[in-house]
Design an enzyme around this catalytic site. Structure first.
Site, PDB file in Angstrom:
ATOM      1  N   HIS A   1      21.453   0.360  14.597  1.00  0.00           N
ATOM      2  CA  HIS A   1      22.682   1.048  14.984  1.00  0.00           C
ATOM      3  C   HIS A   1      23.101   0.577  16.370  1.00  0.00           C
ATOM      4  O   HIS A   1      22.282   0.064  17.131  1.00  0.00           O
ATOM      5  CB  HIS A   1      22.466   2.560  14.955  1.00  0.00           C
ATOM      6  CG  HIS A   1      21.962   3.026  13.624  1.00  0.00           C
ATOM      7  ND1 HIS A   1      22.765   3.088  12.515  1.00  0.00           N
ATOM      8  CD2 HIS A   1      20.726   3.386  13.214  1.00  0.00           C
ATOM      9  CE1 HIS A   1      22.048   3.483  11.486  1.00  0.00           C
ATOM     10  NE2 HIS A   1      20.800   3.670  11.881  1.00  0.00           N
TER      11      HIS A   1
ATOM     12  N   ASN B   1       0.864  -1.159   0.000  1.00  0.00           N
ATOM     13  CA  ASN B   1       0.000   0.000   0.000  1.00  0.00           C
ATOM     14  C   ASN B   1       0.913   1.226   0.000  1.00  0.00           C
ATOM     15  O   ASN B   1       2.122   1.106  -0.228  1.00  0.00           O
ATOM     16  CB  ASN B   1      -0.951  -0.043   1.201  1.00  0.00           C
ATOM     17  CG  ASN B   1      -2.287   0.588   0.880  1.00  0.00           C
ATOM     18  OD1 ASN B   1      -2.335   1.725   0.415  1.00  0.00           O
ATOM     19  ND2 ASN B   1      -3.355  -0.138   1.125  1.00  0.00           N
TER      20      ASN B   1
END
Length: 187
Positions: free
Chosen positions: A113, A83
């Site tokens: 990270h 979508n």
């Protein structure tokens, strides 16, 4: 070991590595080209997407607002549908099976990270693959985090954060996503 080799081996890598930046720049240019191609030009859009992605099956349907890091690490099966405004951060391989649907604003993040501030100061990233089985539906505003495998026929409820593996035929929801029930899926 190069930064790309570190990345491919699941080790911390420098996000500002020139080789990685070159691959990322290629993806950004293709995404820009896709953004400015008319929706009436379905064949051209399909061509751009197939150049961007690592591989794609038949009936590829990606609505506007799609973003990714490299593109080349994304492999989707037949009848893949996103979508609007889906983001796939594919620093590691993202494999999505046949007949999979992603709701609006879904994020699939195969990268993160370091927890330690110094790692972020040093521009380090770490990536792990994500695998999504056949016939999976991921509801809008959901996030799938790196290293996760989602089994076939699973449903991820809207707004969920998936931080661990999801078994076949499971309906999961919440933050973090938890099994709500199993769905009968006769073959």
């Amino acid at each position: 070991m190069t930064e790309i080799e570190k990345l491919q081996n699941g080790l911390p890598y420098r996000m500002d590595d020139p080789e990685l930046q070159k691959i990322h720049q290629r993806a950004l240019l293709l995404l820009e080209k896709l953004k400015y191609t008319s929706v009436a030009e379905e064949e051209k859009q399909d061509e751009i997407l197939r150049e961007l992605l690592g591989s794609a099956g038949t009936n590829l349907m990606i609505k506007p607002g799609f973003l990714c890091d490299l593109g080349m690490n994304i492999h989707v099966g037949d009848h893949f549908l996103t979508n609007y405004n889906v983001t796939i951060l594919d620093m590691a391989k993202v494999t999505i099976g046949n007949n999979c649907w992603l709701g609006p604003h879904v994020g699939i993040f195969a990268v993160a990270h370091p927890m330690q501030a110094q790692g972020r100061i040093d521009m380090l990233g770490i990536a792990q693959p994500i695998t999504i089985g056949d016939n999976v539906w991921i509801g809008g505003n959901s996030v799938v985090l790196m290293g996760v495998t989602i089994g076939k026929n699973a449903i991820i409820g809207a707004g969920s954060v998936v931080n661990r593996d999801v078994p076949d035929n499971a309906l999961v929801a919440g933050n973090p996503a938890k099994i709500i029930k199993y769905i009968d899926n006769p073959s």
